[in-house]
Design an enzyme around this catalytic site. Structure first.
Site, mmCIF file in Angstrom:
data_model
loop_
_atom_site.group_PDB
_atom_site.id
_atom_site.type_symbol
_atom_site.label_atom_id
_atom_site.label_comp_id
_atom_site.label_asym_id
_atom_site.label_seq_id
_atom_site.Cartn_x
_atom_site.Cartn_y
_atom_site.Cartn_z
ATOM 1 N N LYS A 52 39.784 -12.153 -35.200
ATOM 2 C CA LYS A 52 39.504 -11.003 -36.063
ATOM 3 C C LYS A 52 40.112 -9.726 -35.472
ATOM 4 O O LYS A 52 40.660 -8.897 -36.203
ATOM 5 C CB LYS A 52 37.989 -10.856 -36.260
ATOM 6 C CG LYS A 52 37.414 -11.979 -37.123
ATOM 7 C CD LYS A 52 35.902 -12.085 -37.097
ATOM 8 C CE LYS A 52 35.451 -13.369 -37.811
ATOM 9 N NZ LYS A 52 34.014 -13.639 -37.746
ATOM 10 N N GLN A 96 28.566 -11.786 -35.103
ATOM 11 C CA GLN A 96 29.067 -13.164 -35.091
ATOM 12 C C GLN A 96 27.905 -14.140 -34.931
ATOM 13 O O GLN A 96 27.057 -13.983 -34.059
ATOM 14 C CB GLN A 96 30.084 -13.326 -33.938
ATOM 15 C CG GLN A 96 30.816 -14.654 -33.933
ATOM 16 C CD GLN A 96 31.731 -14.863 -35.146
ATOM 17 O OE1 GLN A 96 32.299 -13.927 -35.682
ATOM 18 N NE2 GLN A 96 31.850 -16.093 -35.588
ATOM 19 N N ASP A 119 30.749 -9.066 -44.022
ATOM 20 C CA ASP A 119 30.600 -10.523 -44.071
ATOM 21 C C ASP A 119 29.970 -10.970 -45.390
ATOM 22 O O ASP A 119 30.003 -12.160 -45.728
ATOM 23 C CB ASP A 119 29.663 -10.993 -42.938
ATOM 24 C CG ASP A 119 30.414 -11.659 -41.787
ATOM 25 O OD1 ASP A 119 31.517 -12.176 -42.025
ATOM 26 O OD2 ASP A 119 29.867 -11.671 -40.669
#
Ligand code: GUN
Length: 291
Positions: A52, A96, A119
């Site tokens: 990312k 994460q 997300d």
């Protein structure tokens, strides 16, 4: 049979984002910024977060990674989230997953400001996406929709089977494919561990999205001639001959399924690169929405 080249499409989308960011910064605006919180030392999570960061650099974004030991308390993590929620220079951020077992993932997801939830995991975004309102959509299903769009794969009226009911992939995929529009307008069947007759359901499907995390689950005898197969699986399996010591295995037995397909995504190089690109698109959207 055509292989859907996620790596190539991802490079195209990143170049489009980069061009837009260059225009913005040339006009004196600040660059978008994505932040990531990484807790503990899970190998796969470290790889994803590094990917990312790399994509941010390619898109001309700023990025930062907040790394914490696996012993971090839930309260300390919630405090870090509150700081990112309040930071005007951070357009979007992700935590994460997975998190250590002493931390509630749901509590953490719900602590993220939905306007920065790139997300698309917050219930507000999930709910908005489900009823067709503008929302941050979970990156993997959004990436799959983008692949269907760019390859002009017809979806209206098609029978689609989604294998796997995860909050991150299966359920949003079911929602997006059944929505009005193109891509969309599918008749969707969601299969899971308690489903019966999975083989028969798959054999009747025009489009199969395999997202159950079981290596090589989908075999040739489950796929009809001319089907579109999207493989979301990325299970790490031991491979002593590989430099990393592992290989990524999809949920599809590619060698025998591919010859029957009209389109198929490989692993790696199919859905994976599109997932990161969707996160970049969401970050640019957050920058524009919140700026
Ligand atoms: N872990 C596995 N996939 C994802 C993802 O898309 N986002 C986050 N935050 N964690 C993940």
């Amino acid at each position: 049979m055509q292989i859907i080249d996620g790596k190539k499409v991802a490079a195209e989308v990143k170049a489009e984002i980069r061009a837009e960011v260059d225009r913005l910064t040339a006009a004196g605006q600040r660059a978008p910024q994505l932040a990531a919180i990484l807790v503990g030392d899970d190998g796969a999570s470290q790889t994803y977060v590094a990917g990312k960061e790399k994509a941010c650099a390619e898109c001309g974004f700023r990025s930062q990674v907040l790394r914490f030991a696996g012993t971090l308390t839930e309260a300390a993590l919630l405090a870090a989230i509150a700081r990112l929620n309040a930071d005007d220079e951070v357009d979007g951020f992700i935590v994460q997953l997975p998190l250590p077992p002493h931390i509630s993932e749901q509590k953490v997801i719900e602590a993220i400001d939905p306007a920065k939830d790139v997300d698309g995991f917050h219930p507000v975004n999930v709910g908005r996406m489900t009823i067709g309102l503008p929302a941050y959509v979970s990156a993997t299903p959004a990436g799959i929709v983008e692949l269907l769009r760019r390859y002009r794969i017809p979806t209206a009226g098609k029978r689609c089977v989604v294998l796997g009911r995860s909050n991150i992939v299966g359920r949003p995929m079911m929602n997006l494919l059944s929505q009005k529009g193109d891509p969309g307008d599918c008749t969707v069947t969601l299969c899971h561990s308690r489903s019966r007759n999975i083989k028969e359901l798959c054999l009747a499907a025009d489009i199969i999205v395999a997202a159950l995390g079981k290596p090589e689950f989908l075999t040739a005898d489950m796929v009809k001639e001319g089907a579109v197969v999207i493989d979301v699986g990325i299970t790490r399996t031991p491979a002593p001959e590989a430099k990393s010591g592992f290989r990524l295995k999809g949920d599809v037995r590619y060698d025998e399924v591919a010859p029957k397909c009209s389109y198929i995504t490989p692993v790696p190089g199919g859905v994976g690169p599109m997932t990161i690109v969707s996160l970049m698109k969401n970050t640019l959207k957050a920058y524009k929405n919140n700026g």
